[in-house]
Write a protein that holds these residues in place. Structure first.
Motif, PDB file in Angstrom:
ATOM      1  N   GLY A 191       9.457  -5.533  10.242  1.00  9.39           N
ATOM      2  CA  GLY A 191       9.568  -6.972  10.432  1.00  9.39           C
ATOM      3  C   GLY A 191       9.879  -7.695   9.138  1.00  9.39           C
ATOM      4  O   GLY A 191       9.752  -8.917   9.055  1.00  9.39           O
ATOM      5  N   ARG A 307      -1.383  -3.322  13.844  1.00 11.40           N
ATOM      6  CA  ARG A 307      -1.084  -3.406  15.270  1.00 11.40           C
ATOM      7  C   ARG A 307       0.348  -3.860  15.542  1.00 11.40           C
ATOM      8  O   ARG A 307       0.998  -3.396  16.488  1.00 11.40           O
ATOM      9  CB  ARG A 307      -2.074  -4.356  15.954  1.00 11.40           C
ATOM     10  N   GLN A 308       0.870  -4.769  14.722  1.00 12.48           N
ATOM     11  CA  GLN A 308       2.235  -5.240  14.930  1.00 12.48           C
ATOM     12  C   GLN A 308       3.249  -4.113  14.778  1.00 12.48           C
ATOM     13  O   GLN A 308       4.190  -3.993  15.562  1.00 12.48           O
ATOM     14  CB  GLN A 308       2.554  -6.377  13.942  1.00 12.48           C
ATOM     15  N   ARG A 309       3.044  -3.249  13.779  1.00 17.81           N
ATOM     16  CA  ARG A 309       3.980  -2.136  13.584  1.00 17.81           C
ATOM     17  C   ARG A 309       3.836  -1.103  14.703  1.00 17.81           C
ATOM     18  O   ARG A 309       4.831  -0.519  15.143  1.00 17.81           O
ATOM     19  CB  ARG A 309       3.767  -1.497  12.211  1.00 17.81           C
ATOM     20  N   ARG A 311       3.055  -1.790  17.762  1.00 15.74           N
ATOM     21  CA  ARG A 311       3.733  -2.384  18.914  1.00 15.74           C
ATOM     22  C   ARG A 311       5.240  -2.218  18.801  1.00 15.74           C
ATOM     23  O   ARG A 311       5.923  -1.878  19.785  1.00 15.74           O
ATOM     24  CB  ARG A 311       3.375  -3.868  19.021  1.00 15.74           C
ATOM     25  N   ARG A 312       5.805  -2.430  17.595  1.00 12.08           N
ATOM     26  CA  ARG A 312       7.252  -2.316  17.429  1.00 12.08           C
ATOM     27  C   ARG A 312       7.729  -0.875  17.633  1.00 12.08           C
ATOM     28  O   ARG A 312       8.786  -0.651  18.218  1.00 12.08           O
ATOM     29  CB  ARG A 312       7.650  -2.815  16.040  1.00 12.08           C
ATOM     30  N   TRP A 335      -3.993   0.251  22.014  1.00  8.10           N
ATOM     31  CA  TRP A 335      -2.567  -0.010  22.062  1.00  8.10           C
ATOM     32  C   TRP A 335      -1.889   0.675  23.241  1.00  8.10           C
ATOM     33  O   TRP A 335      -0.705   0.458  23.496  1.00  8.10           O
ATOM     34  CB  TRP A 335      -1.878   0.395  20.760  1.00  8.10           C
TER      35      TRP A 335
END
Length: 359
Positions: A191, A307-309, A311-312, A335
């Motif tokens: 991101g 968590r964002q990574r 999810r990606r 997740w």
């Protein structure tokens, strides 16, 4: 998703599957170390093709190894393969592991191995060149260690140059052709700013990447320059066995405007992101090179990612056009709900115990 406590057999299951792709342990373990305690041999068999792509070739692959005799037997559709190159790549697969971060932050040998495995899976000619080069390198180094005559050492140079040029030509071409895909995957996971791949040869500065004769000429000249030093140090100092795949943070530049080395300046999260981006790039390349969807195996890869990574990565793996994905986790984790239509299989004591949908 394969779930279960530590030591229950999750990694063993993924290793058995991937073994049918390369016929070697992805952990670097020797075949004798893969035999179960108290047993004399192991055997693994699988039917490949049907679950990956309707257009893919269907094959039954098997591999067996006897610990006492050291004999290894690989078959394709019931016929014994006389050479491993006849069987390697019949199962296009990519393995993502928790130790992959070592590719990004570790020694050059780990990145060379990444390139060698990826190319060998889709290019039997590359695997053959690699085997021939390693044979010549072993023999030349043995002559150097023994203090053999110059003629005995130089007798291996032509073979070294011939096959070494093919190896670096194919590696450099792979890096060039996949640099954009790697940058795209890295940016999608992180991101943030991009990273880039650079093939670093210790013996060729410039010239067309596809010109194998140029690589031959350059390598021969490099061996000539280092001949005296090789004899003093008793090993071959230049060649594809010493090259590197550099990963640079291209949005951060050093004094000369060049990208900064990820190994030195990258954070732990950036290094793990780069390793995942390399695996996604490998999967995309195999898809194009082999004309079918590769199997993606993920063994405990999310431990150090936010968590964002996570999810990606899951979104990239679950996007349209992806093949079958098998991932492992110590326990059902939060997740899992972010991946679509997961089938959770529980492993206990080396056996599959239960299966349920968790989407």
């Amino acid at each position: 998703m394969i779930s279960g406590g530590n030591g229950q057999g999750k990694t063993n299951l993924l290793e058995a599957i991937y073994y049918l792709a390369t016929f070697r342990s992805f952990r670097g373990a020797r075949d004798e170390q893969l035999v179960r305690f108290g047993a004399d041999f192991f055997r693994v068999e699988g039917q490949v093709g049907e679950l990956m792509d309707a257009a893919a070739e269907h094959h039954t692959l098997s591999a067996a190894f006897h610990r006492v005799s050291g004999e290894k037997r690989v078959t394709v559709d019931g016929r014994e393969a006389l050479r491993l190159s006849e069987a390697v790549g019949r199962l296009p697969a990519v393995i993502f592991t928790g130790t992959d971060v070592g590719i990004a932050r570790g020694a050059p040998g780990l990145r060379r191995r990444f390139l060698d495995v990826a190319l060998s899976l889709a290019r039997p000619a590359y695997l053959a060149a690699l085997q021939q080069f390693r044979r010549a390198l072993t023999q030349r180094n043995e002559c150097l260690r023994r203090g053999s005559s110059a003629a005995e050492v130089e007798a291996w140079d032509e073979m070294l140059v011939t096959w070494g040029a093919v190896i670096v030509r194919d590696r450099a071409r792979w890096v060039r052709d996949n640099a954009d895909a790697f940058a795209r995957h890295y940016a999608a996971i992180s991101g943030s700013g991009p990273a880039r791949l650079v093939y670093v040869s210790g013996w060729k500065d410039a010239g067309p990447e596809d010109d194998v004769e140029e690589w031959r000429r350059s390598y021969g000249a490099a061996l000539e320059r280092t001949r005296h030093a090789d004899r003093l140090r008793r090993w071959t100092r230049v060649g594809p066995h010493r090259d590197d795949l550099a990963i640079e943070l291209s949005d951060r530049t050093g004094a000369r405007g060049e990208g900064l080395d990820l190994r030195v300046y990258g954070s732990g999260g950036e290094q793990r992101t780069a390793a995942l981006a390399l695996r996604l790039t490998e999967a995309e390349w195999l898809r194009g090179a082999m004309g079918c969807e590769p199997l993606a195996l993920l063994d405990d890869v999310f431990g150090e990612l936010d968590r964002q990574r996570v999810r990606r990565v899951l979104e990239l793996l679950g996007s349209e056009g992806r093949g079958q994905v098998i991932l492992s986790a110590a326990q059902p984790v939060d997740w899992a709900a972010e991946a679509r239509d997961l089938l959770q299989v529980t492993v206990e004591g080396g056996r599959l115990r239960s299966a349920a949908r968790v989407a």
